[in-house]
Design a protein around this motif. Structure first.
Motif, short mmCIF file in Angstrom:
data_model
loop_
_atom_site.label_atom_id
_atom_site.label_comp_id
_atom_site.label_asym_id
_atom_site.label_seq_id
_atom_site.Cartn_x
_atom_site.Cartn_y
_atom_site.Cartn_z
N UNK A 76 73.35 82.60 -4.23
CA UNK A 76 73.11 82.90 -2.66
C UNK A 76 71.59 83.37 -2.27
N UNK A 77 71.17 83.08 -1.20
CA UNK A 77 69.98 83.34 -0.65
C UNK A 77 69.97 84.43 0.21
N UNK A 78 68.97 85.41 0.12
CA UNK A 78 68.77 86.33 1.21
C UNK A 78 67.47 85.94 1.90
N UNK A 79 66.32 85.67 1.35
CA UNK A 79 65.30 85.08 2.26
C UNK A 79 64.20 84.60 1.19
N UNK A 80 63.37 83.80 1.86
CA UNK A 80 62.27 83.13 1.31
C UNK A 80 60.95 83.46 2.16
N UNK A 81 59.94 83.96 1.27
CA UNK A 81 58.50 84.15 2.12
C UNK A 81 57.49 83.36 1.21
N UNK A 82 56.64 82.54 2.09
CA UNK A 82 55.81 81.68 1.31
C UNK A 82 54.53 81.82 2.10
N UNK A 83 53.72 82.08 1.36
CA UNK A 83 51.94 82.21 2.07
C UNK A 83 50.93 81.28 1.40
N UNK A 84 50.27 80.96 2.53
CA UNK A 84 49.36 79.95 2.10
C UNK A 84 48.16 79.67 3.15
N UNK A 85 47.21 79.05 2.72
CA UNK A 85 46.12 78.75 3.83
C UNK A 85 46.96 77.82 4.93
N UNK A 86 46.84 77.88 5.88
CA UNK A 86 47.76 77.15 7.03
C UNK A 86 47.71 75.75 6.96
N UNK A 87 46.82 75.00 6.65
CA UNK A 87 46.76 73.54 6.66
C UNK A 87 47.45 72.97 5.42
N UNK A 88 47.51 73.83 4.44
CA UNK A 88 48.34 73.68 3.12
C UNK A 88 49.84 73.44 3.43
N UNK A 89 50.25 74.10 4.23
CA UNK A 89 51.74 73.89 4.92
C UNK A 89 52.16 72.56 4.72
N UNK A 90 51.47 71.68 5.61
CA UNK A 90 51.74 70.05 5.71
C UNK A 90 51.36 69.45 4.50
N UNK A 91 50.17 69.80 3.74
CA UNK A 91 49.67 69.20 2.70
C UNK A 91 50.85 69.27 1.52
N UNK A 92 51.72 70.56 1.52
CA UNK A 92 52.50 70.71 0.44
C UNK A 92 53.89 70.17 0.80
N UNK A 93 54.07 69.56 2.14
CA UNK A 93 55.21 69.09 2.66
C UNK A 93 56.27 70.14 2.97
N UNK A 94 56.09 71.17 3.17
CA UNK A 94 56.95 72.46 3.43
C UNK A 94 57.03 72.34 5.09
N UNK A 95 55.98 72.09 5.83
CA UNK A 95 55.95 71.91 7.26
C UNK A 95 55.46 70.65 7.82
#
Length: 268
Positions: free
Chosen positions: A148-167
């Protein structure tokens, strides 16, 4: 009838090895008998009270420093300042609890920042031995055990969110518009049972970890015991609520009883 007050304690655990072997209760009895131990520095004191029970070592220890010390304290009842009753050579040790499980060589501690104090104590009494903390869980084991999941927190340089495919690229550009050097995406699941889709998302985060600044994933295993993954490794946690007195000091007996009960369930 006097009301019983309880407060939460969260224990995190790691494996501890002595000369590449699991900890031995007989060896610990020999080198570190039950009793009180004190380590005094120039301005700091550490006080350890240890006791053995079955296959466990129970440790209640406090650490305090002489200063800084405000010469005055605020009286909540009179709403006035008055002289601080603590003298300059007195300290107020803060409570920390730990239990060593010799069956598994696992150490549970209520404040992971104080783990070094425990290791230093052991080193003082096992001078010729090598003491190593081992984080043996990898990403695959974490995913396999996560129920089961409670929470997920991910930190990155903003433009890397799209490069990683997360957003999506659009969302990443929107975040990037705030010109922050680091952005954190926080997702709450409130103990939601995992499915193939969510496990796939966790896997994709691990696959992109080199592009991310930090990863924190909290959840539970099939026994409803806490799991925490971050970029510094994997740890387990146990939550309890223990009795405190009028000074909000924990009852060691209640802490040990509840923690050892949950440890036994973990090993069952």
């Amino acid at each position: 009838m006097k009301k019983i007050i309880k407060k939460p304690l969260i224990f995190s655990g790691v494996f501890l090895y002595l000369d590449n072997d699991k900890l031995s209760i007989d060896n610990f009895h020999k080198h570190l008998p039950s009793g009180s131990y004190t380590n005094n520095g120039d301005s700091k004191v550490q006080i350890f009270d240890i006791e053995y029970e079955e296959s466990y070592l129970k440790m209640n220890f406090g650490e305090g420093i002489v200063g800084p010390r405000n010469p005055n304290v605020y009286n909540f009842d009179t709403k006035e300042e008055e002289p601080n009753p603590r003298t300059k050579n007195q300290v107020e040790p803060r409570q920390t609890f730990a239990v060593v499980d010799f069956r598994t060589s696992f150490v549970w501690i209520s404040n992971s920042k104080k783990r070094v104090a425990l290791i230093d104590l052991f080193k003082d009494y096992f001078k010729t031995s090598s003491i190593v903390v081992k984080e043996i869980y990898d990403e695959g084991q974490f995913i396999e055990m996560l129920k089961s999941l409670d929470n997920i927190k991910i930190s990155a340089v903003p433009n890397l969110f799209s490069d990683s495919g997360i957003l999506s690229k659009t969302l990443s550009e929107e975040i990037n518009g705030y010109e922050a050097s680091v952005a954190t995406l926080s997702l709450s699941y409130n103990n939601r049972l995992t499915n193939n889709y969510l496990i796939g998302k966790v896997k994709s985060i691990f696959e992109q970890k080199n592009s991310l600044k930090s990863i924190v994933i909290a959840g539970k295993d099939e026994n409803n015991l806490g799991m925490l993954f971050n970029t510094e490794g994997f740890s387990r946690k146990i939550d309890i609520e223990a009795i405190v007195d009028e000074d909000e000091m924990f009852s060691p007996e209640d802490v040990y009883r509840k923690l050892i009960y949950k440890i036994k369930k973990e090993n069952a």
